[in-house]
Design an enzyme around this catalytic site. Structure first.
Site, PDB file in Angstrom:
ATOM      1  N   HIS A 173      39.169  47.490  39.596  1.00 27.70           N
ATOM      2  CA  HIS A 173      38.520  46.815  38.468  1.00 27.70           C
ATOM      3  C   HIS A 173      37.109  47.300  38.204  1.00 27.70           C
ATOM      4  O   HIS A 173      36.607  47.184  37.081  1.00 27.70           O
ATOM      5  CB  HIS A 173      38.483  45.298  38.718  1.00 27.70           C
ATOM      6  CG  HIS A 173      39.802  44.630  38.497  1.00 27.70           C
ATOM      7  ND1 HIS A 173      40.836  44.733  39.393  1.00 27.70           N
ATOM      8  CD2 HIS A 173      40.260  43.869  37.481  1.00 27.70           C
ATOM      9  CE1 HIS A 173      41.871  44.036  38.930  1.00 27.70           C
ATOM     10  NE2 HIS A 173      41.537  43.507  37.778  1.00 27.70           N
TER      11      HIS A 173
ATOM     12  N   ASP B  22      37.954  45.498  44.284  1.00 26.28           N
ATOM     13  CA  ASP B  22      39.213  46.037  44.826  1.00 26.28           C
ATOM     14  C   ASP B  22      39.335  47.547  44.657  1.00 26.28           C
ATOM     15  O   ASP B  22      40.356  48.129  45.018  1.00 26.28           O
ATOM     16  CB  ASP B  22      40.418  45.338  44.169  1.00 26.28           C
ATOM     17  CG  ASP B  22      40.511  45.627  42.676  1.00 26.28           C
ATOM     18  OD1 ASP B  22      39.518  46.114  42.087  1.00 26.28           O
ATOM     19  OD2 ASP B  22      41.581  45.364  42.089  1.00 26.28           O
TER      20      ASP B  22
ATOM     21  N   ASP C  46      41.112  37.635  42.243  1.00 24.66           N
ATOM     22  CA  ASP C  46      41.827  37.546  40.960  1.00 24.66           C
ATOM     23  C   ASP C  46      43.273  38.023  41.152  1.00 24.66           C
ATOM     24  O   ASP C  46      43.871  38.596  40.236  1.00 24.66           O
ATOM     25  CB  ASP C  46      41.119  38.363  39.866  1.00 24.66           C
ATOM     26  CG  ASP C  46      41.562  37.981  38.455  1.00 24.66           C
ATOM     27  OD1 ASP C  46      42.163  36.904  38.285  1.00 24.66           O
ATOM     28  OD2 ASP C  46      41.323  38.779  37.527  1.00 24.66           O
TER      29      ASP C  46
ATOM     30  N   ASN D 206      34.433  42.514  33.919  1.00 23.74           N
ATOM     31  CA  ASN D 206      35.814  42.539  33.434  1.00 23.74           C
ATOM     32  C   ASN D 206      36.034  41.393  32.454  1.00 23.74           C
ATOM     33  O   ASN D 206      35.652  40.257  32.711  1.00 23.74           O
ATOM     34  CB  ASN D 206      36.801  42.428  34.601  1.00 23.74           C
ATOM     35  CG  ASN D 206      36.692  43.610  35.553  1.00 23.74           C
ATOM     36  OD1 ASN D 206      36.291  43.470  36.705  1.00 23.74           O
ATOM     37  ND2 ASN D 206      37.029  44.791  35.080  1.00 23.74           N
TER      38      ASN D 206
ATOM     39  N   ALA E 238      44.535  40.352  30.079  1.00 28.40           N
ATOM     40  CA  ALA E 238      45.986  40.207  30.237  1.00 28.40           C
ATOM     41  C   ALA E 238      46.458  38.807  29.895  1.00 28.40           C
ATOM     42  O   ALA E 238      47.590  38.446  30.182  1.00 28.40           O
ATOM     43  CB  ALA E 238      46.383  40.559  31.662  1.00 28.40           C
TER      44      ALA E 238
ATOM     45  N   HIS F  43      35.823  36.055  29.835  1.00 29.06           N
ATOM     46  CA  HIS F  43      36.691  36.459  28.719  1.00 29.06           C
ATOM     47  C   HIS F  43      35.942  36.207  27.413  1.00 29.06           C
ATOM     48  O   HIS F  43      36.361  35.417  26.572  1.00 29.06           O
ATOM     49  CB  HIS F  43      38.032  35.724  28.767  1.00 29.06           C
ATOM     50  CG  HIS F  43      38.909  36.224  29.884  1.00 29.06           C
ATOM     51  ND1 HIS F  43      39.624  37.399  29.789  1.00 29.06           N
ATOM     52  CD2 HIS F  43      39.145  35.760  31.128  1.00 29.06           C
ATOM     53  CE1 HIS F  43      40.280  37.611  30.920  1.00 29.06           C
ATOM     54  NE2 HIS F  43      40.002  36.634  31.754  1.00 29.06           N
TER      55      HIS F  43
ATOM     56  N   ALA G  63      45.735  43.735  34.783  1.00 27.30           N
ATOM     57  CA  ALA G  63      46.164  42.336  34.762  1.00 27.30           C
ATOM     58  C   ALA G  63      46.023  41.730  36.141  1.00 27.30           C
ATOM     59  O   ALA G  63      46.956  41.718  36.912  1.00 27.30           O
ATOM     60  CB  ALA G  63      47.618  42.255  34.303  1.00 27.30           C
ATOM     61  N   GLY G  64      44.851  41.235  36.457  1.00 27.13           N
ATOM     62  CA  GLY G  64      44.669  40.681  37.798  1.00 27.13           C
ATOM     63  C   GLY G  64      44.759  41.800  38.825  1.00 27.13           C
ATOM     64  O   GLY G  64      44.922  42.970  38.493  1.00 27.13           O
TER      65      GLY G  64
HETATM   66 ZN   LIG Z   1      41.849  35.519  36.713  1.00 31.57          ZN
END
Ligand SMILES: [Zn+2]
Length: 404
Positions: free
Chosen positions: A260, A257, A283, A228, A149, A204, A329-330
């Site tokens: 993810h 969570d 995150d 992720n 994201a 990333h 996104a987070g």
């Molecule tokens: Zn992050």
């Protein structure tokens, strides 16, 4: 049963927490007690209420966990660390503290280098006031192929001079930098970060396992949200996931969570990493603790539906198909949420406490100050009910949410 030793200071300066299931690095004391002296844990023991003792708080029926250490979080409660005035950062930190994170490292996302320098300088001021325990730069030296994201327009090749400017702006509060090891210049940056005591994290990234292993050789010691934002594990090309789990010196973040990662992936990571290498993070972005709706993560727009944050469709990089859901996104989780989920996924409570508190505190160099229910450390703790919902939080000896 361990009797309470004679108080070292005047009895009025001591308090006792008794009757709870106290989660220590050595195991669960059930029941156990904690004696506090001001802002510090003075002693911890097993058994019921000691015969002679100062004012006691009865925590029968509750778990007592060490205060959570979230080393990867972007915001919460409607505001974020990535944008807005300093008061927004204070509010986001306060939101997470109320949910059990007594130690918080503020994470920034990819942005133009000049903007990042200014933001880092602002956050450094708050770290100096004990609102934050430091800063994590999640970018801009990341792979556009695994941007998640984050905004690929501002992703640049690793640049030691730019890192040194960011490090100087952080005035000693830069703790972690995430970078993609396959980018040109990454090895030099890993080494430069390690040399000044900044944790070089792999994330990333579209790196192969061999390139990732070389990054560990060059100084990388941490995995940014394992699985992720990175090339997936394949049996002939295990990628960053395989290479990072394979190295004992690497600690691995997971976002437990329930969104993810599949619970099996959480359990596999916990088993493969073994004791002392798993780190639970949120995150979280601004939408944590807030209703569904539209939010921002740095320069990107995020829409939250059913508690799941995704990049808004028209902000997706590349030719995204109309109507498709964007990448996650987070999260919208708190540390209490990921702790509860990790326990429900089958991880033992002592391992969860290690991953939520002890290990990240050690990684951040704070292990002699916080991260465990142990004599001599700060009185940072979370009282949870049977379902691991936080009922009270203590930071530096002060209750934040009232004493139950
Ligand atoms: Zn992050």
């Amino acid at each position: 049963m361990c009797p309470v030793p004679a108080p070292a200071r005047t009895p009025s300066s001591h308090r006792l927490l008794t009757g709870g299931r106290v989660v220590t690095p050595e195991g669960v004391l059930s029941p156990g007690w904690i004696r506090l002296a001001g802002s510090t844990i003075d002693a911890v023991g097993t058994g019921g209420t000691p015969e002679q003792g100062p004012a006691a708080t009865d925590l029968r029926g509750y778990w007592v966990l060490p205060g959570f250490v979230d080393m990867h979080v972007h915001g919460g409660g409607g505001t974020s660390f990535t944008q807005g005035p300093a008061d927004d950062t204070r509010r986001a930190a306060e939101f997470h503290r109320q949910h059990g994170s007594t130690t918080i490292v503020a994470s920034l996302v990819t942005a133009p280098l000049g903007d990042l320098e200014a933001r880092v300088a602002m956050l450094a001021g708050l770290a100096g006031q004990d609102i934050l325990a430091g800063i994590h730069l999640e970018g801009p030296f990341l792979s556009a192929a695994r941007c998640g994201a984050q905004d690929p327009r501002y992703m640049v090749a690793p640049d030691v001079a730019a890192f040194e400017r960011l490090h100087a702006a952080a005035a000693g509060h830069l703790r972690v930098i995430t970078l993609a090891p396959e980018l040109p210049g990454a090895a030099a940056l890993n080494t430069a970060a390690a040399r000044v005591g900044v944790i070089a994290a792999v994330g990333h990234t579209d790196a192969t396992a061999d390139v990732t292993a070389a990054a560990v050789d060059a100084g990388a010691t941490h995995a940014t949200h394992l699985f992720n934002g990175m090339r997936p594990l394949h049996h002939r090309e295990p990628g960053p996931v395989g290479a990072l789990l394979d190295r004992d010196e690497v600690t691995c973040e997971v976002i437990a969570d329930g969104v993810h990662l599949h619970d099996t992936a959480i359990r596999l990571a916990a088993r493969a990493a073994g004791p002392g290498r798993l780190v639970l993070i949120t995150d979280a972005m601004a939408a944590a603790g807030m209703p569904d709706g539209s939010y921002r993560l740095g320069s990107m727009r995020v829409s939250v539906a059913g508690g799941v944050a995704r990049l808004a469709v028209d902000d997706q990089p590349g030719p995204a198909g109309a109507g498709t859901a964007g990448p996650i996104a987070g999260s919208t989780a708190t540390m209490a949420d990921v702790v509860r989920h990790a326990v429900a996924a089958g991880l033992p409570v002592t391992e969860v406490a290690a991953a939520a508190s002890t290990t990240p505190a050690r990684v951040l160099g704070l292990g002699d100050r916080t991260g465990a229910l142990r004599a001599g450390l700060a009185a940072d703790l979370v009282v949870c009910d049977d379902e691991f919902r936080p009922r009270a939080v203590m930071r530096h000896g002060e209750w934040l949410t009232g004493n139950r």
